[in-house]
Design a protein around this motif. Sequence first.
Motif, PDB file in Angstrom:
ATOM      1  N   PHE A  80       0.970  -1.174  -0.052  1.00  0.00           N
ATOM      2  CA  PHE A  80      -0.120  -0.246  -0.071  1.00  0.00           C
ATOM      3  C   PHE A  80       0.783   1.273   0.136  1.00  0.00           C
ATOM      4  N   CYS A  81       0.048   2.271  -0.613  1.00  0.00           N
ATOM      5  CA  CYS A  81       1.048   3.696  -0.422  1.00  0.00           C
ATOM      6  C   CYS A  81       0.818   4.388   0.558  1.00  0.00           C
ATOM      7  N   LEU A  82       1.936   4.778   1.094  1.00  0.00           N
ATOM      8  CA  LEU A  82       1.790   5.434   2.575  1.00  0.00           C
ATOM      9  C   LEU A  82       1.308   6.948   2.201  1.00  0.00           C
ATOM     10  N   ARG A  86      -3.675   3.891  -1.764  1.00  0.00           N
ATOM     11  CA  ARG A  86      -3.865   2.719  -2.737  1.00  0.00           C
ATOM     12  C   ARG A  86      -3.218   1.538  -2.149  1.00  0.00           C
ATOM     13  N   LYS A 118       4.881  -1.837   2.148  1.00  0.00           N
ATOM     14  CA  LYS A 118       4.400  -0.474   2.278  1.00  0.00           C
ATOM     15  C   LYS A 118       5.730   0.517   1.491  1.00  0.00           C
ATOM     16  N   GLY A 119       5.287   1.601   0.801  1.00  0.00           N
ATOM     17  CA  GLY A 119       6.136   2.426  -0.043  1.00  0.00           C
ATOM     18  C   GLY A 119       5.155   3.471  -0.585  1.00  0.00           C
ATOM     19  N   ILE A 120       6.041   3.911  -1.506  1.00  0.00           N
ATOM     20  CA  ILE A 120       5.303   5.106  -2.379  1.00  0.00           C
ATOM     21  C   ILE A 120       4.979   4.702  -3.904  1.00  0.00           C
TER      22      ILE A 120
ATOM     23  N   TYR B 108       6.181   0.708  -7.484  1.00  0.00           N
ATOM     24  CA  TYR B 108       6.355   1.340  -5.951  1.00  0.00           C
ATOM     25  C   TYR B 108       7.819   1.571  -5.519  1.00  0.00           C
ATOM     26  N   ARG B 109       8.303   2.350  -4.775  1.00  0.00           N
ATOM     27  CA  ARG B 109       9.370   2.335  -3.946  1.00  0.00           C
ATOM     28  C   ARG B 109       9.055   1.887  -2.707  1.00  0.00           C
ATOM     29  N   THR B 111       9.481   0.710   1.049  1.00  0.00           N
ATOM     30  CA  THR B 111      10.021   1.237   2.399  1.00  0.00           C
ATOM     31  C   THR B 111      10.178   0.539   3.522  1.00  0.00           C
TER      32      THR B 111
END
Lengths: 137, 137
Positions: A80-82, A86, A118-120, B108-109, B111
Motif C-alpha cells: 500500500f502507498c503511504l 492505494r 509499504k512504500g510510495i 512502488y518504491r 520502504t
Amino acid sequence: MHMRMTSQREIILKELQDSHQHLTADELYERVKKFMPRISLATVYRNLETLSEAGIIGKLEISGRQKRFDADVHPHDHIFCLQCQRVDNIEFDRNLVNPAAVASDKGYRITGYRVEFKGICSSCRNNQEKKRDGDEQ
Amino acid sequence: MHMRMTSQREIILKELQDSHQHLTADELYERVKKFMPRISLATVYRNLETLSEAGIIGKLEISGRQKRFDADVHPHDHIFCLQCQRVDNIEFDRNLVNPAAVASDKGYRITGYRVEFKGICSSCRNNQEKKRDGDEQ
DNA sequence: CTTAGTGCAAACTGTTTGCAGAGGG
DNA sequence: CCCTCTGCAAACAGTTTGCACTAAG
C-alpha cells in the motif's frame, strides 16, 4: 440461512470484479449508485460482509485504515502507498514463509499470515518531484 | 518543536514499557488513570502519537482493528489472536524476505514490510475445549 | 407465503480537534 | 515568559443496527 442473489448484491459484486482494484465500501457505494441511485451505504456494507463470509470476495484489513475488498480470493499479498493509501497486489513467493517453522512461545495455533509491504507508488512519486521546488515536507 | 517531558507523558511511557504487552490507547488510559485520575483519553492519544513520531515507541496498525502500541521499537513481527484480539511478538527470520527482490509492477518504491500471523492463542484454545460439550459455534 | 434483504436514520466505536487555561524549560 | 501540553467537549470517520417495508425463491 441461504443467500439470495438480489440485484444490489449482483451489482456490488460485478462492480468490484470489473474494477480490478481494492475498493473501500464507500468507493463501491459511489460506483454502484450510478446504476442504482437509491441504494444505501448500509446495504453495501452488509453485502460486502455477506459476500466475504461466503468466501466469494476477500476482505482486506490493512494497517488500521479503512477496509478494502478484493474480488480475487486466492492467497496473495499486498503493498500500500503511504501517501495516497492505494493498495495493489504484490508478487511475493509465499513459499518463503513457513508458518509451521515459526516459533510462537505463546502457544498459538497459527492459521495464516499476511505479508504487507509499504512504500510510495509511482504516481505519488511523480507528484513529489513536480513540487520539489517549493515546500519541503 | 521540542518535546517536553510532562508527567502524563512519563507515566504513559512507563506503563507501556512495564506492561510488556501491546496495549491499545484505552487500555493504557485505564492503567494510567489509576495513578492520574484526571488524565483525559485525548491526552493519551496525543502522547502515543507524539512518542511514536519521535521513534520512542512503535505504533501497530494491525488488521483493521484498534491501534496498539509497542515499547519495543526494533523491527519484529507479530501474531494476533482471532478470538481475543491479543497481539504477541513472533520470532520470524526477517532475512527470508528481501524487499528488493519483490516484483512491483506498479512502480512502488518499497520502504518496509510487515509479516502478520494470525491464529488462536493458547488461552482461547483452552476455553474452547472447556465448553466443547455444549453449543457448537 | 416465508424470511432474507433493503433503505433510512440513529447509534456506536475509535480517534481527532478547537479552545481556554496550566505548567515545563 | 513563552509555547507546548492539558482537560474537556464536541466533532469526526468508518461501520453497524433497529425497524418497517420489499422482494427472492
